[in-house]
Design a protein around this motif. Structure first.
Motif, PDB file in Angstrom:
ATOM      1  N   THR A  46       0.837  -1.205   0.000  1.00  0.00           N
ATOM      2  CA  THR A  46       0.000   0.000   0.000  1.00  0.00           C
ATOM      3  C   THR A  46       0.869   1.252   0.000  1.00  0.00           C
ATOM      4  OG1 THR A  46      -1.762  -1.166   1.191  1.00  0.00           O
ATOM      5  CG2 THR A  46      -1.815   1.243   1.242  1.00  0.00           C
ATOM      6  N   ARG A  49       2.452   1.663  -3.490  1.00  0.00           N
ATOM      7  CA  ARG A  49       1.461   2.154  -4.454  1.00  0.00           C
ATOM      8  C   ARG A  49       1.163   3.631  -4.228  1.00  0.00           C
ATOM      9  NH1 ARG A  49      -1.630  -1.493  -7.254  1.00  0.00           N
ATOM     10  NH2 ARG A  49      -3.482  -0.179  -7.086  1.00  0.00           N
ATOM     11  N   LEU A  52       3.891   5.562  -5.832  1.00  0.00           N
ATOM     12  CA  LEU A  52       3.736   5.511  -7.288  1.00  0.00           C
ATOM     13  C   LEU A  52       2.572   6.359  -7.782  1.00  0.00           C
ATOM     14  CD1 LEU A  52       4.329   1.697  -7.820  1.00  0.00           C
ATOM     15  CD2 LEU A  52       5.738   3.525  -8.801  1.00  0.00           C
ATOM     16  N   GLY A  53       1.667   6.742  -6.886  1.00  0.00           N
ATOM     17  CA  GLY A  53       0.506   7.521  -7.287  1.00  0.00           C
ATOM     18  C   GLY A  53      -0.666   6.681  -7.741  1.00  0.00           C
ATOM     19  N   ILE A  54      -0.614   5.365  -7.481  1.00  0.00           N
ATOM     20  CA  ILE A  54      -1.721   4.491  -7.875  1.00  0.00           C
ATOM     21  C   ILE A  54      -2.472   3.965  -6.652  1.00  0.00           C
ATOM     22  CG2 ILE A  54      -0.706   3.846 -10.082  1.00  0.00           C
ATOM     23  CD1 ILE A  54       0.319   1.272  -8.825  1.00  0.00           C
ATOM     24  N   GLY A  55      -2.195   4.560  -5.504  1.00  0.00           N
ATOM     25  CA  GLY A  55      -2.898   4.228  -4.274  1.00  0.00           C
ATOM     26  C   GLY A  55      -3.098   5.501  -3.462  1.00  0.00           C
ATOM     27  N   ALA A  73      -2.105  11.664  -8.986  1.00  0.00           N
ATOM     28  CA  ALA A  73      -1.934  10.609  -9.983  1.00  0.00           C
ATOM     29  C   ALA A  73      -0.704  10.887 -10.842  1.00  0.00           C
ATOM     30  CB  ALA A  73      -3.173  10.516 -10.871  1.00  0.00           C
ATOM     31  N   PRO A  74      -0.045   9.853 -11.364  1.00  0.00           N
ATOM     32  CA  PRO A  74       1.165  10.054 -12.165  1.00  0.00           C
ATOM     33  C   PRO A  74       0.997  11.057 -13.301  1.00  0.00           C
ATOM     34  CG  PRO A  74       0.907   7.729 -11.671  1.00  0.00           C
ATOM     35  CD  PRO A  74      -0.333   8.413 -11.174  1.00  0.00           C
ATOM     36  N   ARG A  75      -0.161  11.034 -13.985  1.00  0.00           N
ATOM     37  CA  ARG A  75      -0.345  11.934 -15.137  1.00  0.00           C
ATOM     38  C   ARG A  75      -0.376  13.402 -14.728  1.00  0.00           C
ATOM     39  NH1 ARG A  75      -5.204   9.565 -14.037  1.00  0.00           N
ATOM     40  NH2 ARG A  75      -6.916  10.954 -13.466  1.00  0.00           N
ATOM     41  N   ALA A  81       6.390  12.063 -13.377  1.00  0.00           N
ATOM     42  CA  ALA A  81       5.959  10.664 -13.382  1.00  0.00           C
ATOM     43  C   ALA A  81       7.033   9.743 -13.947  1.00  0.00           C
ATOM     44  CB  ALA A  81       4.672  10.519 -14.193  1.00  0.00           C
ATOM     45  N   SER A  94       2.909  -9.055 -15.818  1.00  0.00           N
ATOM     46  CA  SER A  94       3.219  -7.631 -15.945  1.00  0.00           C
ATOM     47  C   SER A  94       3.664  -7.238 -17.348  1.00  0.00           C
ATOM     48  CB  SER A  94       4.297  -7.227 -14.932  1.00  0.00           C
ATOM     49  OG  SER A  94       5.520  -7.880 -15.212  1.00  0.00           O
TER      50      SER A  94
END
Length: 270
Positions: A46, A49, A52-55, A73-75, A81, A94
């Motif tokens: 967690t 993530r 990484l910006g995906i959690g 978020a990454p974008r 990013a 993956s």
């Protein structure tokens, strides 16, 4: 290594009533590996993530190279990013099975607008060389490679954008022991060449010891111990860290029996 590339400051994450990350304070310096170790459900993935910006995070800050990216978020990270990439646990899932290795490696470069497809293709052989795969691998498909080779391809994809930090989420746990050792050595070689930093997530303290400069031990969403690798793995201060060390198998049956006895004694005293 006095600067900090990523700084987690009082990070909390809630999923409904469940408090998953609890006041996490963690730093990663440029060019170093921080091992993040704990049992399943401890919160380590967690946290990875979230970086990484995906959690999500509920409160606190995640500062990457001076910019607060917590919950972003990454974008939307204003060009940063590309500087944070990931290598995930399972190389079998993956990688897109319908794409050649060349297309897999070209995709992030083109998607980020860093080069046209024709120009990006020229970088493929360099990336394959970085992970010790032959040039003819570019025209093959993921199914044609072993698990260790597929993980090398995943590492090459992460390197395609020249990141400053790679979050490695259990990247060797799906591999056999001899392949694990070779892939871990590859991570070290790449770091020595490029200066990339790793947050290396694992449930296995012996794996983390092989690769890390510092180690953070997570339990129940909290970091219960954080320090230099040699100190944490040779002279742990927290009982949970001691249990993780004693639970790791060793080849010598006499030592293994001694470790089991010590683990039972420690568990009784908990």
């Amino acid at each position: 290594m006095s600067d900090v590339i990523v700084d987690c400051i009082g990070v909390n994450t809630h999923f409904g009533a469940h408090h998953v990350l609890k006041n996490i304070n963690l730093t990663v310096r440029p060019g170093e590996t921080v091992g993040l170790v704990g049992e399943s459900g401890s919160g380590k993935t967690t946290l990875g993530r979230a970086i990484l910006g995906i959690g999500p995070i509920s409160s606190g800050r995640i500062v990457f190279e001076g910019q607060d990216i917590g919950g972003v978020a990454p974008r939307d990270r204003k060009g940063r990013a590309a500087s944070i990439q990931a290598v995930f646990q399972d190389p079998y899932t993956s990688l897109n099975p319908s794409m050649t290795i060349e297309d897999i490696l070209i995709e992030p470069i083109v998607a980020r607008g860093q080069a046209a497809k024709a120009d990006a293709a020229a970088q493929v052989h360099k990336l394959l060389d970085q992970v010790a795969l032959p040039k003819d691998a570019a025209q093959r498909y993921p199914r044609e490679f072993s698990g260790g080779q597929r993980q090398r391809i995943a590492i090459a994809r992460a390197l395609a954008l020249s990141p400053h930090l790679i979050v490695c989420d259990e990247p060797v746990s799906a591999l056999d022991l001899s392949t694990q050792a070779r892939v871990l050595d590859l991570f070290v070689e790449i770091q020595e060449r490029t200066g990339v930093a790793y947050l290396f997530v694992s449930h296995d303290l012996s794996v983390v010891r092989h690769i890390s400069h510092r180690v953070a031990v997570m339990r129940g969403g909290e970091i219960v111990e954080f320090g230099e690798c040699d100190q944490v793995t040779a002279d742990p201060q927290h009982d949970y860290t001691k249990r993780l060390l004693l639970a790791a198998p060793v080849a010598d049956p006499v030592r293994q029996a001694e470790r089991r006895a010590a683990l039972r004694a420690l568990s009784r005293g908990a």
